[in-house]
Design a protein around this motif. Sequence first.
Motif, PDB file in Angstrom:
ATOM      1  N   UNK A  45       0.843  -1.190   0.000  1.00  0.00           N
ATOM      2  CA  UNK A  45       0.000   0.000   0.000  1.00  0.00           C
ATOM      3  C   UNK A  45       0.884   1.246   0.000  1.00  0.00           C
ATOM      4  N   UNK A  46       0.390   2.360  -0.522  1.00  0.00           N
ATOM      5  CA  UNK A  46       1.221   3.571  -0.560  1.00  0.00           C
ATOM      6  C   UNK A  46       1.710   3.955   0.832  1.00  0.00           C
ATOM      7  N   UNK A  47       2.969   4.348   0.919  1.00  0.00           N
ATOM      8  CA  UNK A  47       3.548   4.708   2.212  1.00  0.00           C
ATOM      9  C   UNK A  47       2.798   5.866   2.850  1.00  0.00           C
ATOM     10  N   UNK A  48       2.348   6.814   2.032  1.00  0.00           N
ATOM     11  CA  UNK A  48       1.614   7.945   2.574  1.00  0.00           C
ATOM     12  C   UNK A  48       0.315   7.521   3.231  1.00  0.00           C
ATOM     13  N   UNK A  49      -0.376   6.563   2.617  1.00  0.00           N
ATOM     14  CA  UNK A  49      -1.610   6.045   3.199  1.00  0.00           C
ATOM     15  C   UNK A  49      -1.321   5.343   4.526  1.00  0.00           C
ATOM     16  N   UNK A  50      -0.326   4.466   4.531  1.00  0.00           N
ATOM     17  CA  UNK A  50       0.002   3.742   5.754  1.00  0.00           C
ATOM     18  C   UNK A  50       0.419   4.696   6.868  1.00  0.00           C
ATOM     19  N   UNK A  51       1.205   5.693   6.527  1.00  0.00           N
ATOM     20  CA  UNK A  51       1.642   6.678   7.516  1.00  0.00           C
ATOM     21  C   UNK A  51       0.440   7.424   8.095  1.00  0.00           C
ATOM     22  N   UNK A  52      -0.494   7.824   7.241  1.00  0.00           N
ATOM     23  CA  UNK A  52      -1.692   8.509   7.724  1.00  0.00           C
ATOM     24  C   UNK A  52      -2.479   7.642   8.702  1.00  0.00           C
ATOM     25  N   UNK A  53      -2.561   6.329   8.420  1.00  0.00           N
ATOM     26  CA  UNK A  53      -3.311   5.440   9.310  1.00  0.00           C
ATOM     27  C   UNK A  53      -2.590   5.261  10.643  1.00  0.00           C
ATOM     28  N   UNK A  54      -1.273   5.170  10.602  1.00  0.00           N
ATOM     29  CA  UNK A  54      -0.512   5.056  11.848  1.00  0.00           C
ATOM     30  C   UNK A  54      -0.689   6.306  12.699  1.00  0.00           C
ATOM     31  N   UNK A  55      -0.661   7.480  12.074  1.00  0.00           N
ATOM     32  CA  UNK A  55      -0.910   8.717  12.809  1.00  0.00           C
ATOM     33  C   UNK A  55      -2.315   8.731  13.403  1.00  0.00           C
ATOM     34  N   UNK A  56      -3.287   8.239  12.628  1.00  0.00           N
ATOM     35  CA  UNK A  56      -4.671   8.231  13.097  1.00  0.00           C
ATOM     36  C   UNK A  56      -4.843   7.319  14.307  1.00  0.00           C
ATOM     37  N   UNK A  57      -4.200   6.146  14.290  1.00  0.00           N
ATOM     38  CA  UNK A  57      -4.280   5.246  15.435  1.00  0.00           C
ATOM     39  C   UNK A  57      -3.540   5.843  16.636  1.00  0.00           C
ATOM     40  N   UNK A  58      -2.373   6.415  16.398  1.00  0.00           N
ATOM     41  CA  UNK A  58      -1.612   6.984  17.518  1.00  0.00           C
ATOM     42  C   UNK A  58      -2.376   8.141  18.162  1.00  0.00           C
ATOM     43  N   UNK A  59      -3.023   8.962  17.347  1.00  0.00           N
ATOM     44  CA  UNK A  59      -3.740  10.113  17.869  1.00  0.00           C
ATOM     45  C   UNK A  59      -5.150   9.821  18.335  1.00  0.00           C
ATOM     46  N   UNK A  60      -5.650   8.594  18.092  1.00  0.00           N
ATOM     47  CA  UNK A  60      -6.971   8.222  18.545  1.00  0.00           C
ATOM     48  C   UNK A  60      -8.098   8.529  17.579  1.00  0.00           C
ATOM     49  N   UNK A  61      -7.779   9.065  16.386  1.00  0.00           N
ATOM     50  CA  UNK A  61      -8.843   9.299  15.414  1.00  0.00           C
ATOM     51  C   UNK A  61      -9.418   7.975  14.921  1.00  0.00           C
ATOM     52  N   UNK A  62      -8.555   6.972  14.777  1.00  0.00           N
ATOM     53  CA  UNK A  62      -9.019   5.607  14.568  1.00  0.00           C
ATOM     54  C   UNK A  62      -8.886   4.881  15.892  1.00  0.00           C
ATOM     55  N   UNK A  63      -9.942   4.210  16.305  1.00  0.00           N
ATOM     56  CA  UNK A  63      -9.968   3.621  17.639  1.00  0.00           C
ATOM     57  C   UNK A  63      -9.951   2.098  17.562  1.00  0.00           C
ATOM     58  N   UNK A  78       9.604   7.414  13.176  1.00  0.00           N
ATOM     59  CA  UNK A  78       9.573   5.952  13.251  1.00  0.00           C
ATOM     60  C   UNK A  78       8.331   5.407  12.560  1.00  0.00           C
ATOM     61  N   UNK A  79       7.203   6.098  12.694  1.00  0.00           N
ATOM     62  CA  UNK A  79       5.996   5.677  11.988  1.00  0.00           C
ATOM     63  C   UNK A  79       6.221   5.742  10.475  1.00  0.00           C
ATOM     64  N   UNK A  80       6.974   6.746  10.016  1.00  0.00           N
ATOM     65  CA  UNK A  80       7.270   6.838   8.592  1.00  0.00           C
ATOM     66  C   UNK A  80       8.133   5.670   8.143  1.00  0.00           C
TER      67      UNK A  80
END
Length: 218
Positions: A45-63, A78-80
């Motif tokens: 999957x695109x790295x930008x997409x994966x990075x966005x999802x990791x940020x979302x989980x870390x920040x709690x936007x995705x629960x 490190x998430x990147x």
Amino acid sequence: MSPARSQSVGQPPDTMAARVEACTPCHGNKGEGTSDVYFPRLAGKPAGYLYNQLLAFRGGRRKYPPMNYLLEFLPDSYLQEMADYFASQRPPLPQPVTSEASGDVLRRGEALVSGGDAAAQIPACASCHGPGLTGMEPGIPGLLGLRPSYVSAQLGAWRYGTRTAKAPDCMQRVAARLTEADVTAVAAYLATLPVSENAAPSPKGAYALPFSCGSAPN
């Protein structure tokens, strides 16, 4: 930090591949996925997409508590690295499944994926995820090789606002116009599609999106 790190004699290799082994019980070796229908493939999957999802989980936007906990104290850099690692992996895609859905359901799914529904203001999945449904760099994921249960769960999460993305949230905008029957049809149809050996995302700008999307800026 670089994925390749020095190691002492007799110590296990300190590489990104070794460091992300904590991800393999749910997402598989090299991120190719597992038999669990709700945990997605990460590989390719695109790295930008994966990075966005990791940020979302870390920040709690995705629960999802296990992901929220694992990522809570990891820095952006490190998430990147994690995103870059999984984006670079190319294990074979899983083969399509034989659907138990009716012909009418699969035809509705094909219509939505390929052409959308103009009357309901639903764009085709292919208009954002690409003609071959392989996604586009840097932030649009491919849709091949996903199980129906996972697709249904994610579309449902967007419909009800439990999964969100950067504004303008284009997936929420689209999913909100889908009926439950539409979600079932799209998920069933996508799972039947054949996969190719070259399912890499298209380059950025390979095609124009039908509207602005915060996760895939121009």
